[in-house]
Write a protein that holds these residues in place. Structure first.
Motif, PDB file in Angstrom:
ATOM      1  N   ASN A  67      16.906 -17.519  42.351  1.00  0.00           N
ATOM      2  CA  ASN A  67      16.096 -17.242  41.147  1.00  0.00           C
ATOM      3  C   ASN A  67      16.492 -15.944  40.437  1.00  0.00           C
ATOM      4  N   GLY A  68      17.753 -15.573  40.550  1.00  0.00           N
ATOM      5  CA  GLY A  68      18.225 -14.383  39.855  1.00  0.00           C
ATOM      6  C   GLY A  68      18.418 -13.162  40.728  1.00  0.00           C
ATOM      7  N   ALA A  69      18.052 -13.248  42.007  1.00  0.00           N
ATOM      8  CA  ALA A  69      18.203 -12.093  42.898  1.00  0.00           C
ATOM      9  C   ALA A  69      19.662 -11.833  43.261  1.00  0.00           C
ATOM     10  N   LEU A  70      20.499 -12.867  43.171  1.00  0.00           N
ATOM     11  CA  LEU A  70      21.923 -12.723  43.483  1.00  0.00           C
ATOM     12  C   LEU A  70      22.731 -13.500  42.439  1.00  0.00           C
ATOM     13  N   VAL A  71      23.626 -12.804  41.754  1.00  0.00           N
ATOM     14  CA  VAL A  71      24.469 -13.433  40.737  1.00  0.00           C
ATOM     15  C   VAL A  71      25.921 -13.212  41.141  1.00  0.00           C
ATOM     16  N   LEU A  72      26.671 -14.301  41.244  1.00  0.00           N
ATOM     17  CA  LEU A  72      28.050 -14.237  41.712  1.00  0.00           C
ATOM     18  C   LEU A  72      29.003 -14.848  40.701  1.00  0.00           C
ATOM     19  N   ASP A  73      30.190 -14.280  40.633  1.00  0.00           N
ATOM     20  CA  ASP A  73      31.284 -14.856  39.864  1.00  0.00           C
ATOM     21  C   ASP A  73      32.439 -15.016  40.831  1.00  0.00           C
ATOM     22  N   GLY A  74      32.540 -16.198  41.425  1.00  0.00           N
ATOM     23  CA  GLY A  74      33.484 -16.398  42.517  1.00  0.00           C
ATOM     24  C   GLY A  74      33.082 -15.524  43.694  1.00  0.00           C
ATOM     25  N   GLN A  75      34.006 -14.695  44.176  1.00  0.00           N
ATOM     26  CA  GLN A  75      33.699 -13.784  45.281  1.00  0.00           C
ATOM     27  C   GLN A  75      33.130 -12.459  44.792  1.00  0.00           C
ATOM     28  N   LYS A  76      33.098 -12.266  43.482  1.00  0.00           N
ATOM     29  CA  LYS A  76      32.622 -11.009  42.905  1.00  0.00           C
ATOM     30  C   LYS A  76      31.106 -11.022  42.750  1.00  0.00           C
ATOM     31  N   GLU A  77      30.462  -9.994  43.255  1.00  0.00           N
ATOM     32  CA  GLU A  77      29.007  -9.861  43.153  1.00  0.00           C
ATOM     33  C   GLU A  77      28.668  -9.122  41.864  1.00  0.00           C
ATOM     34  N   LEU A  78      28.033  -9.824  40.939  1.00  0.00           N
ATOM     35  CA  LEU A  78      27.667  -9.225  39.659  1.00  0.00           C
ATOM     36  C   LEU A  78      26.325  -8.514  39.727  1.00  0.00           C
ATOM     37  N   HIS A  79      25.443  -9.023  40.583  1.00  0.00           N
ATOM     38  CA  HIS A  79      24.110  -8.419  40.704  1.00  0.00           C
ATOM     39  C   HIS A  79      23.483  -8.834  42.032  1.00  0.00           C
ATOM     40  N   SER A  80      22.778  -7.909  42.659  1.00  0.00           N
ATOM     41  CA  SER A  80      22.067  -8.215  43.907  1.00  0.00           C
ATOM     42  C   SER A  80      20.815  -7.362  44.014  1.00  0.00           C
ATOM     43  N   THR A  81      19.684  -8.011  44.146  1.00  0.00           N
ATOM     44  CA  THR A  81      18.410  -7.313  44.373  1.00  0.00           C
ATOM     45  C   THR A  81      17.687  -8.018  45.509  1.00  0.00           C
ATOM     46  N   GLU A 187       7.639 -20.021  47.843  1.00  0.00           N
ATOM     47  CA  GLU A 187       8.871 -19.245  47.755  1.00  0.00           C
ATOM     48  C   GLU A 187       8.564 -17.847  47.223  1.00  0.00           C
ATOM     49  N   VAL A 188       9.253 -16.875  47.771  1.00  0.00           N
ATOM     50  CA  VAL A 188       9.026 -15.469  47.438  1.00  0.00           C
ATOM     51  C   VAL A 188      10.352 -14.846  47.010  1.00  0.00           C
ATOM     52  N   ALA A 189      10.318 -14.073  45.910  1.00  0.00           N
ATOM     53  CA  ALA A 189      11.520 -13.442  45.382  1.00  0.00           C
ATOM     54  C   ALA A 189      11.201 -12.027  44.930  1.00  0.00           C
ATOM     55  N   PRO A 190      12.211 -11.192  44.718  1.00  0.00           N
ATOM     56  CA  PRO A 190      11.964  -9.837  44.215  1.00  0.00           C
ATOM     57  C   PRO A 190      11.275  -9.872  42.850  1.00  0.00           C
ATOM     58  N   ILE A 191      10.370  -8.959  42.611  1.00  0.00           N
ATOM     59  CA  ILE A 191       9.578  -8.940  41.381  1.00  0.00           C
ATOM     60  C   ILE A 191      10.414  -8.604  40.149  1.00  0.00           C
ATOM     61  N   SER A 192      11.495  -7.865  40.330  1.00  0.00           N
ATOM     62  CA  SER A 192      12.240  -7.340  39.184  1.00  0.00           C
ATOM     63  C   SER A 192      13.236  -8.323  38.585  1.00  0.00           C
ATOM     64  N   VAL A 193      13.408  -9.491  39.213  1.00  0.00           N
ATOM     65  CA  VAL A 193      14.404 -10.430  38.720  1.00  0.00           C
ATOM     66  C   VAL A 193      13.797 -11.793  38.430  1.00  0.00           C
ATOM     67  N   SER A 194      14.514 -12.566  37.637  1.00  0.00           N
ATOM     68  CA  SER A 194      14.126 -13.938  37.324  1.00  0.00           C
ATOM     69  C   SER A 194      15.376 -14.676  36.865  1.00  0.00           C
ATOM     70  N   LYS A 195      15.237 -15.960  36.659  1.00  0.00           N
ATOM     71  CA  LYS A 195      16.358 -16.713  36.106  1.00  0.00           C
ATOM     72  C   LYS A 195      16.724 -16.170  34.728  1.00  0.00           C
ATOM     73  N   LEU A 196      15.713 -15.782  33.962  1.00  0.00           N
ATOM     74  CA  LEU A 196      15.966 -15.244  32.621  1.00  0.00           C
ATOM     75  C   LEU A 196      16.723 -13.924  32.679  1.00  0.00           C
ATOM     76  N   SER A 197      16.332 -13.034  33.580  1.00  0.00           N
ATOM     77  CA  SER A 197      17.023 -11.743  33.678  1.00  0.00           C
ATOM     78  C   SER A 197      18.487 -11.944  34.050  1.00  0.00           C
ATOM     79  N   ALA A 198      18.762 -12.953  34.879  1.00  0.00           N
ATOM     80  CA  ALA A 198      20.151 -13.236  35.265  1.00  0.00           C
ATOM     81  C   ALA A 198      20.952 -13.787  34.085  1.00  0.00           C
ATOM     82  N   ILE A 199      20.325 -14.643  33.301  1.00  0.00           N
ATOM     83  CA  ILE A 199      21.004 -15.191  32.115  1.00  0.00           C
ATOM     84  C   ILE A 199      21.346 -14.073  31.142  1.00  0.00           C
TER      85      ILE A 199
END
Length: 265
Positions: A67-81, A187-199
């Motif tokens: 739900n946006g807590a981890l964003v990956l581009d191949g093996q590259k980590e673009l964002h992780s919370t 399901e529980v996720a970090p408060i600071s992220v969402s699918k929208l924040s990842a987009i």
């Protein structure tokens, strides 16, 4: 309609079965993928998404996991919370009091205490396998590694989930994203992220949310569908989601996303 980016949820949306995309979906994605960036956006862990990327022929694109807590581009980590251990432990304590089991997720790691029908369904539907060990041992390990949970899945009964969900909201609702994916799962996720924040993170500088079309079915898709240029709900989706969507397409079992792409894109 023409959009620069197409973002789609997986379970209950893009997937026509519990674990796969249909040939018609592959065909329609193939038709537009050269001119439209195809981004899979899910609560799933990375390895439960990459096999679907390959099926669709879009493995060169980034993926939005948890739900946006981890964003990956191949093996590259673009964002992780991830969630602080203080909150993970509080969730564990409340869950234990109501005999609800935890699934704990960090990157491609998935931990459960014991096997169950629910765990076997997850294995089958997500093409991944957990590590079995006591939750207290996982929490201790994560503290030593100075990491936390990208996602927590609470697996109970309808009755236990009905009791536990409002307690979690009352005690932790200000600090964590909480939602019920069905009657027995929370399901529980970090408060600071969402699918929208990842987009937003993935948008090139010259593009805006108006350049994005998104598809979804559940509560965790509401913010995404509400704020992109075109939000499309599948007919099997939550009524609250369909109420705020720009369009409602056919159910996922009838290849609703593919049908909309064929008709409009």
């Amino acid at each position: 309609m023409k959009f620069q980016m197409l973002c789609s949820d997986l379970d209950g949306t893009l997937l026509s079965t519990k674990d796969n995309v249909s040939d018609i979906t592959i065909s329609e994605i193939s038709r537009i993928k050269e001119t439209t960036k195809i981004v899979l956006v899910s609560a799933r862990m990375p390895k439960s998404m990459t096999y679907l990327q390959k099926r669709l022929g879009v493995e060169q694109e980034p993926i939005v996991c948890y739900n946006g807590a981890l964003v990956l581009d191949g093996q590259k980590e673009l964002h992780s919370t991830f969630m602080d251990m203080e909150y993970v432990e509080k969730v564990h304590t409340l869950a234990e009091e109501h005999q609800v089991k935890l699934g704990l997720y960090y990157k491609d790691e998935w931990y459960v205490e014991q096997d169950s029908e629910r765990v076997q369904k997850e294995i089958k539907y997500t093409h991944s396998s957990p590590i079995y060990r006591k939750t207290k041992d996982t929490l201790k390990d994560w503290k030593q590694r100075e990491i936390g949970a990208h996602k927590i899945m609470l697996m109970g009964t309808k009755e236990s989930s009905d009791i536990l969900f409002p307690l979690l909201q009352k005690n932790l609702g200000l600090y964590l994203h909480l939602y019920r994916s069905n009657d027995t799962l929370i399901e529980v996720a970090p408060i600071s992220v969402s699918k929208l924040s990842a987009i937003k993170l993935l948008l090139p500088q010259k593009e805006e949310l108006q350049d994005v079309i998104a598809f979804g079915d559940n509560y965790n898709d509401m913010e995404m569908l509400k704020h992109v240029g075109c939000g499309v709900a599948v007919a099997n989706g939550r009524e609250e989601l369909k109420a705020i969507a720009n369009y409602v397409t056919l159910p996922n079992t009838e290849h609703g996303v593919a049908h909309f792409i064929k008709e409009h894109l």
